[in-house]
Design a protein around this motif. Structure first.
Motif, short mmCIF file in Angstrom:
data_model
loop_
_atom_site.label_atom_id
_atom_site.label_comp_id
_atom_site.label_asym_id
_atom_site.label_seq_id
_atom_site.Cartn_x
_atom_site.Cartn_y
_atom_site.Cartn_z
N PRO A 146 2.78 -5.23 3.84
CA PRO A 146 2.60 -3.79 4.12
C PRO A 146 3.48 -3.27 5.24
O PRO A 146 3.79 -3.98 6.20
N LEU A 147 3.87 -2.00 5.08
CA LEU A 147 4.58 -1.29 6.16
C LEU A 147 3.62 -0.93 7.28
O LEU A 147 3.97 -0.96 8.46
N ARG A 148 2.43 -0.54 6.89
CA ARG A 148 1.41 -0.12 7.85
C ARG A 148 0.04 -0.20 7.15
O ARG A 148 -0.04 -0.51 5.96
N PHE A 149 -0.99 0.10 7.92
CA PHE A 149 -2.35 0.08 7.38
C PHE A 149 -3.04 1.40 7.71
O PHE A 149 -2.84 1.97 8.78
N GLU A 150 -3.83 1.89 6.77
CA GLU A 150 -4.58 3.11 6.99
C GLU A 150 -6.07 2.78 7.01
O GLU A 150 -6.54 1.94 6.23
N ASP A 151 -6.79 3.46 7.90
CA ASP A 151 -8.21 3.18 8.08
C ASP A 151 -9.04 4.15 7.24
O ASP A 151 -9.27 5.30 7.61
#
Length: 680
Positions: A37-42
């Motif tokens: 992943p590039l980033r994570f969203e909550d």
């Protein structure tokens, strides 16, 4: 690879999806596992609308209050939603009828996006949303966001990656003893945690590259790179090459005739190269040396060693000006010894070119200097034993190999005046032996660097006038040849006209890449002879020009140049006894990156320190020119993590020596299908 074949290798991928995966370089299930992943969203919690913070991303659950299409200032769908705490506007600048239909008053939505202040209060532009039917549980883990391409949705990637995690071989490729010593988590646990973070790992923790799971992935990537380059190194050493031991008659004669003594660093480097050339396997050595450190004389000695041994040597440079400078310098040194140096370039008349090619193929000349013309079809060497490539990073990998392959396993010496930081040398150049000339010849004067606003141009012109009247010479470098509306830069042609008008008493020359070779040569010769006092030029004079009487370098629009170019250009002065200066003219306003670059070049003269900071600014891919180098880029590892690079290098040696099966499995996981990207 055809889509149908790819779909077979990645179960669940339709031919259309397979095409998209191929565009991302994903060919196998394990490639999906390594597509992190590039980033994570909550999305694990819901925020009340009243608690929304402008500029932050959050998730809300709300009911549609109204939904309508507006036409000012452009057609858009505006939806107002509310929960128990307040209201929020959702704005869609591009939308489908199906979206409009779904957003009817009374619909319950789960909304995710970045909140910002709008004319009518808090709003989200193009939120991600889902219509809820009853009470639907929230996710229990962070949601990964992957690198993707047009037409390949996050949902599709998540589905395929989840399947790959369940079906691909995630077995360990590192021996238990190595894992324990490095205190790294297992591979399977690491990739599973990064794709589906366990409860308790928040987005901030997962963005930290020192997090153990990321560290394991970064280590594995560095290890694969080290293993592949070391295998390439071992394969080359297993091949035969001509033994260029020589008898010293030409090298000793050159050293005796030189008007200077080699520095201790030059002597050390020459011994290293001399030792390599005498081995029965191909030398593959990178010679690094800062601007003006004296690499050309080492190239001359290496070329003479080939001649002494009954072989030919070729030196290839990326530009005609640099190649011609090498040819002139080598000719001056070697003509008194009775050795002819041939010159071959694409701009030569066909008749002259054919004559040189005939002499090279008949072994009537042993040393040849040239540009890309050396690797053209039809240029055949009778007995090429040594290929020298100057400014090697300016050539593509195939071009460098093409010259080496003109001889049967010829030795290769690559030279670079762009210093390579230590961690980069340990990783991307792990298959090369590296020699460094870390000492400047005596008599080189330090160059004073000054940053001057372009508004003070008139002061610089007066300084140029005074210097030239005192018998000195000046370079004035510009980044473009012709007017560019996009960049609005001062051009070489305009600058030449302006300076000619301001300084009518001076002899001013203009040189740029679009001049005919004979015109370019005439201007450069005039500057070398001091018939031209002020040389207006583009970056064609970046490397190779050696005029000791030139003591001032003015660089126009210095904020537009890279650090390596600025350092190279500055190195054109300070080659004589006179005090020298480099003036960096810049235009306001400066971007933050430009400001950092100018600060670095102003504060540093050591090419290696400049290169280290340049690597930090640009990253390894841009620094080495990934497209030119032919190397697979590091996606996860940070080259500033010297300890991890060192650990991977040591581990590669251990695996190849004691656990070769582990090494093969590790390479298969990380580099299968990309072997063509490795250095030959």
């Amino acid at each position: 690879m055809p889509s149908s074949r790819l779909a077979e290798k990645i179960p669940g991928a339709t031919p259309l999806v397979a095409d998209k995966l191929e565009a991302l370089g994903l060919h196998r299930q394990v490639d999906l596992v390594l597509h992190l992943p590039l980033r994570f969203e909550d999305e694990t919690r819901v925020t009340p609308i009243a608690a929304a913070v402008p500029g932050e991303t959050a998730q809300f659950e709300a009911m549609v209050v109204s939904s309508e299409i507006g036409y000012r200032p452009r057609r858009q769908l505006v939806c107002r939603v509310a929960d128990d705490s307040g209201t929020l506007v959702l704005r869609f600048l591009n939308f489908y009828p199906s979206q409009q239909k779904a957003l009817q008053p009374g619909a319950k939505l789960r909304i995710f996006g970045e909140v910002r202040g709008g004319f009518w209060g808090s709003e989200i532009i193009h939120p991600r949303l889902r219509v809820l039917h009853g009470d639907e549980p929230l996710p229990t883990a962070l949601t990964p966001v992957y690198p993707t391409t047009a037409g390949l949705t996050q949902a599709t990637l998540r589905r395929l990656i989840a399947r790959a995690l369940a079906e691909a071989d995630l077995s360990e490729t590192l021996p238990d003893a190595l894992l324990a010593r490095l205190s790294l988590p297992g591979f399977a646990a690491s990739v599973r945690a990064l794709h589906a973070p366990p409860a308790g790992l928040d987005a901030a923790a997962l963005a930290n590259w020192q997090q153990p799971f990321w560290r394991r992935i970064a280590f594995d990537e560095l290890l694969a790179q080290q293993l592949s380059l070391r295998q390439a190194y071992a394969a080359r050493r297993a091949r035969g090459a001509p033994v260029l031991a020589g008898d010293g008659r030409w090298t000793d004669a050159l050293l005796a005739r030189l008007p200077f003594r080699l520095t201790a660093a030059q002597q050390r480097v020459w011994r290293e190269i001399e030792r390599d050339l005498a081995q029965p396997h191909p030398m593959q050595r990178l010679l690094q040396g800062d601007v003006g450190s004296g690499k050309t004389v080492i190239a001359a000695l290496a070329g003479l060693r080939a001649v002494e041994s009954g072989y030919q040597a070729a030196l290839m440079a990326p530009t005609e000006i640099l190649a011609e400078q090498h040819w002139r310098k080598l000719s001056d040194w070697l003509a008194p010894l009775g050795i002819e140096v041939a010159w071959l370039s694409g701009s030569q008349k066909k008749k002259d070119k054919q004559a040189i090619i005939a002499k090279v193929s008949a072994f009537e000349t042993a040393l040849v200097v040239g540009t890309h013309a050396l690797i053209e079809e039809g240029v055949e060497f009778a007995r090429l034993g040594l290929a020298i490539v100057d400014e090697q990073h300016r050539f593509g990998v195939r071009q460098r190999l093409a010259l080496q392959q003109k001889g049967v396993e010829a030795h290769q010496l690559a030279m670079s005046a762009t210093p390579i930081p230590r961690t980069l040398a340990m990783s991307y150049y792990a298959d090369l032996d590296v020699s460094v000339i870390d000492e400047l010849p005596p008599g080189r004067t330090p160059v004073l660097t000054k940053l001057v606003s372009a508004a003070r141009r008139h002061e610089i012109i007066e300084r140029v006038r005074a210097l030239c009247r005192a018998g000195r010479q000046v370079y004035w470098v510009c980044p473009l040849i012709e007017e560019s509306e996009a960049l609005q830069l001062q051009t070489a042609q305009e600058t030449f006209a302006h300076l000619s008008s301001e300084l009518p008493e001076l002899s001013i020359g203009l040189v740029h890449g679009r001049l005919k070779p004979d015109e370019k040569a005439a201007v450069m010769e005039g500057f070398v002879r001091n018939e031209i006092q002020l040389l207006v030029a583009t970056t064609v004079i970046e490397v190779g020009v050696d005029v000791p009487n030139a003591s001032l370098m003015v660089i126009e629009h210095a904020e537009r140049f890279g650090l390596a170019q600025l350092h190279q250009l500055r190195g054109r002065v300070g080659r004589g006894a006179a005090e020298s200066a480099c003036i960096l003219l810049f235009e306001q306003p400066l971007s933050e990156t430009a400001r950092q670059r100018l600060k670095i070049i102003y504060e540093n003269h050591d090419g290696f320190e400049i290169a280290r900071q340049d690597l930090h600014l640009r990253g390894p891919g841009e620094f080495i020119g990934a497209r030119q180098s032919g190397l697979p880029l590091l996606r996860f590892a940070d080259l500033e993590d010297t300890a991890l690079v060192e650990a991977a290098r040591t581990a590669a040696e251990e695996l190849l020596a004691h656990w070769p099966t582990h090494a093969e499995r590790h390479l298969a996981r990380w580099l299968a299908g990309r072997a063509e990207l490795l250095k030959a």
